[in-house]
Design an enzyme around this catalytic site. Sequence first.
Site, PDB file in Angstrom:
ATOM      1  N   TYR A 136      28.175  39.589  30.622  1.00 41.32           N
ATOM      2  CA  TYR A 136      28.995  40.703  31.096  1.00 41.32           C
ATOM      3  C   TYR A 136      28.371  42.052  30.735  1.00 41.32           C
ATOM      4  O   TYR A 136      28.454  43.003  31.497  1.00 41.32           O
ATOM      5  CB  TYR A 136      30.384  40.644  30.447  1.00 41.32           C
ATOM      6  CG  TYR A 136      31.433  39.903  31.234  1.00 41.32           C
ATOM      7  CD1 TYR A 136      31.279  38.552  31.520  1.00 41.32           C
ATOM      8  CD2 TYR A 136      32.578  40.545  31.677  1.00 41.32           C
ATOM      9  CE1 TYR A 136      32.256  37.869  32.219  1.00 41.32           C
ATOM     10  CE2 TYR A 136      33.555  39.868  32.374  1.00 41.32           C
ATOM     11  CZ  TYR A 136      33.387  38.530  32.651  1.00 41.32           C
ATOM     12  OH  TYR A 136      34.363  37.864  33.341  1.00 41.32           O
ATOM     13  N   LYS A 186      26.967  25.918  26.541  1.00 40.92           N
ATOM     14  CA  LYS A 186      26.084  25.174  27.449  1.00 40.92           C
ATOM     15  C   LYS A 186      24.741  25.025  26.745  1.00 40.92           C
ATOM     16  O   LYS A 186      23.678  25.433  27.248  1.00 40.92           O
ATOM     17  CB  LYS A 186      25.982  25.936  28.790  1.00 40.92           C
ATOM     18  CG  LYS A 186      25.265  25.191  29.906  1.00 40.92           C
ATOM     19  CD  LYS A 186      26.027  23.971  30.426  1.00 40.92           C
ATOM     20  CE  LYS A 186      25.165  23.214  31.425  1.00 40.92           C
ATOM     21  NZ  LYS A 186      25.737  21.898  31.772  1.00 40.92           N
ATOM     22  N   ASP A 218      30.903  22.372  31.180  1.00 38.17           N
ATOM     23  CA  ASP A 218      31.268  21.544  32.349  1.00 38.17           C
ATOM     24  C   ASP A 218      32.216  20.430  31.924  1.00 38.17           C
ATOM     25  O   ASP A 218      33.224  20.162  32.592  1.00 38.17           O
ATOM     26  CB  ASP A 218      30.012  20.997  33.059  1.00 38.17           C
ATOM     27  CG  ASP A 218      28.985  20.369  32.118  1.00 38.17           C
ATOM     28  OD1 ASP A 218      29.131  20.503  30.882  1.00 38.17           O
ATOM     29  OD2 ASP A 218      28.032  19.748  32.625  1.00 38.17           O
ATOM     30  N   ASP A 242      36.332  33.532  30.560  1.00 38.42           N
ATOM     31  CA  ASP A 242      36.962  34.085  31.762  1.00 38.42           C
ATOM     32  C   ASP A 242      37.390  32.944  32.682  1.00 38.42           C
ATOM     33  O   ASP A 242      38.520  32.895  33.166  1.00 38.42           O
ATOM     34  CB  ASP A 242      35.960  35.000  32.479  1.00 38.42           C
ATOM     35  CG  ASP A 242      36.531  35.580  33.763  1.00 38.42           C
ATOM     36  OD1 ASP A 242      37.692  36.038  33.738  1.00 38.42           O
ATOM     37  OD2 ASP A 242      35.822  35.565  34.787  1.00 38.42           O
ATOM     38  N   ASP A 246      41.525  31.132  33.192  1.00 41.12           N
ATOM     39  CA  ASP A 246      42.226  31.026  34.485  1.00 41.12           C
ATOM     40  C   ASP A 246      42.598  29.572  34.753  1.00 41.12           C
ATOM     41  O   ASP A 246      43.693  29.264  35.218  1.00 41.12           O
ATOM     42  CB  ASP A 246      41.344  31.523  35.651  1.00 41.12           C
ATOM     43  CG  ASP A 246      41.613  32.985  36.004  1.00 41.12           C
ATOM     44  OD1 ASP A 246      42.009  33.739  35.091  1.00 41.12           O
ATOM     45  OD2 ASP A 246      41.427  33.360  37.178  1.00 41.12           O
TER      46      ASP A 246
HETATM   47  C1  IPM Z   1      39.905  38.993  33.083  1.00 42.05           C
HETATM   48  C2  IPM Z   1      39.426  39.560  34.390  1.00 42.05           C
HETATM   49  C3  IPM Z   1      38.297  40.555  34.118  1.00 42.05           C
HETATM   50  C4  IPM Z   1      37.164  39.795  33.467  1.00 42.05           C
HETATM   51  C5  IPM Z   1      37.810  41.334  35.357  1.00 42.05           C
HETATM   52  C6  IPM Z   1      38.939  42.111  35.986  1.00 42.05           C
HETATM   53  C7  IPM Z   1      36.673  42.252  35.016  1.00 42.05           C
HETATM   54  O1  IPM Z   1      39.036  38.533  35.259  1.00 42.05           O
HETATM   55  O2  IPM Z   1      40.366  39.771  32.231  1.00 42.05           O
HETATM   56  O3  IPM Z   1      39.825  37.776  32.903  1.00 42.05           O
HETATM   57  O4  IPM Z   1      36.319  39.209  34.155  1.00 42.05           O
HETATM   58  O5  IPM Z   1      37.115  39.783  32.239  1.00 42.05           O
HETATM   59 MG    MG Z   2      39.431  36.599  34.505  1.00 43.28          MG
END
Ligand code: IPM
Ligand code: MG
Length: 356
Positions: A136, A186, A218, A242, A246
């Site tokens: 990042y 990884k 993975d 990240d 999710d």
């Molecule tokens: C998160 C989001 C951010 C990230 C984006 C909006 C830059 O997806 O906070 O998970 O990738 O960290």
């Molecule tokens: Mg995110």
Amino acid sequence: MKIAVLPGDGIGPEVTAAALRVLDALALPGVTLFEGDVGGVAYERHGLPLPAETLEIARTADAVLFGAVGDRRYDSLPRDLRPEQAILGLRRELGLFANLRPAAGWPGLEDLSPLRPELARGIDLLVVRELTGDVYFGAKGERTSDSGERQGWDEMSYGEAEVRRIAHTAFRAAQSRRGRLTSVDKANVLETSRLWREVVSQVAGEYPEVRTEHMYVDNAAMQLVRSPGQFDVILTGNLFGDILSDQASACVGSIGLLPSASLGERRTEYGAFGLYEPIHGSAPDIAGRGLANPLAAILSLAMLLRHSLGRDTDAGRVERAVARVLASGVRGADLGGDAGTDAIADAVVQELGETD
Ligand code: IPM
Ligand code: MG
């Protein structure tokens, strides 16, 4: 107690307003709010996604309540003007290296998970994501290859000290939970991960009571849907965190329920300085229509009260009120119901008034 309020884009302002109604209902003495522009809204008004005055408001506060940033309208802007740069800039400038993303099954919501109910019910994990390093924040750019082809490139790296401090955060969290830690990397392919694994193993030696394992990312993605109940604390880097956070939210049933805390080293008078945001993002498709589920923002407020303001009792009250609202069947569209943002916030405020 100074709280910087940065509502941002999309559904950010709606869910943040709902969280502020809950804060208001708590009637804490001595809370002052300072509002700032971030994201696409800030770009429109100031030409930058993270104006200096917004950063200053955040820097001088005890905690930041953040909504969301991002809108497809800004997809074609150069990277440094895109709304996402606001949250990345805040994380970097405020030194918020530790991102805590708890994901736990809510009783009664198992059927919303794409996983079998008995699997969803067993989820109770915390993703500890490193937030200011990795690919990042490495050097990046575009170059031309010898054959004249355009290439995008991003440098991935982690320093020992960066890994060590996030590892300590995760091991301490594991100590206060079920004492299990899975470090995700990884290391079979990446040098960055090889060093990561070495440092995490060293730190693990300082926490003999925590059961530590290492898992390739993975495999972790697969285990997360196959048997998510095996995880307690998942420690991982910025990019993998990240993605896995999710995924963890979807396993629970809805991304609309997950809060997060981003903490650094700075202490304030009342606790740790931190930034709190729902993990769902700006959802431009439903923005401005009063449809967004504000529970993730409200639960982020609870984390703010606990970590930054030393208000554990109030945080617990908010969390129990949310649990009762969900149990009573008040559901937003993301949970298959028809309650709007205001109705959900009303229900939480009303539950707060009940003695628990
Ligand atoms: C998160 C989001 C951010 C990230 C984006 C909006 C830059 O997806 O906070 O998970 O990738 O960290
Ligand atoms: Mg995110």
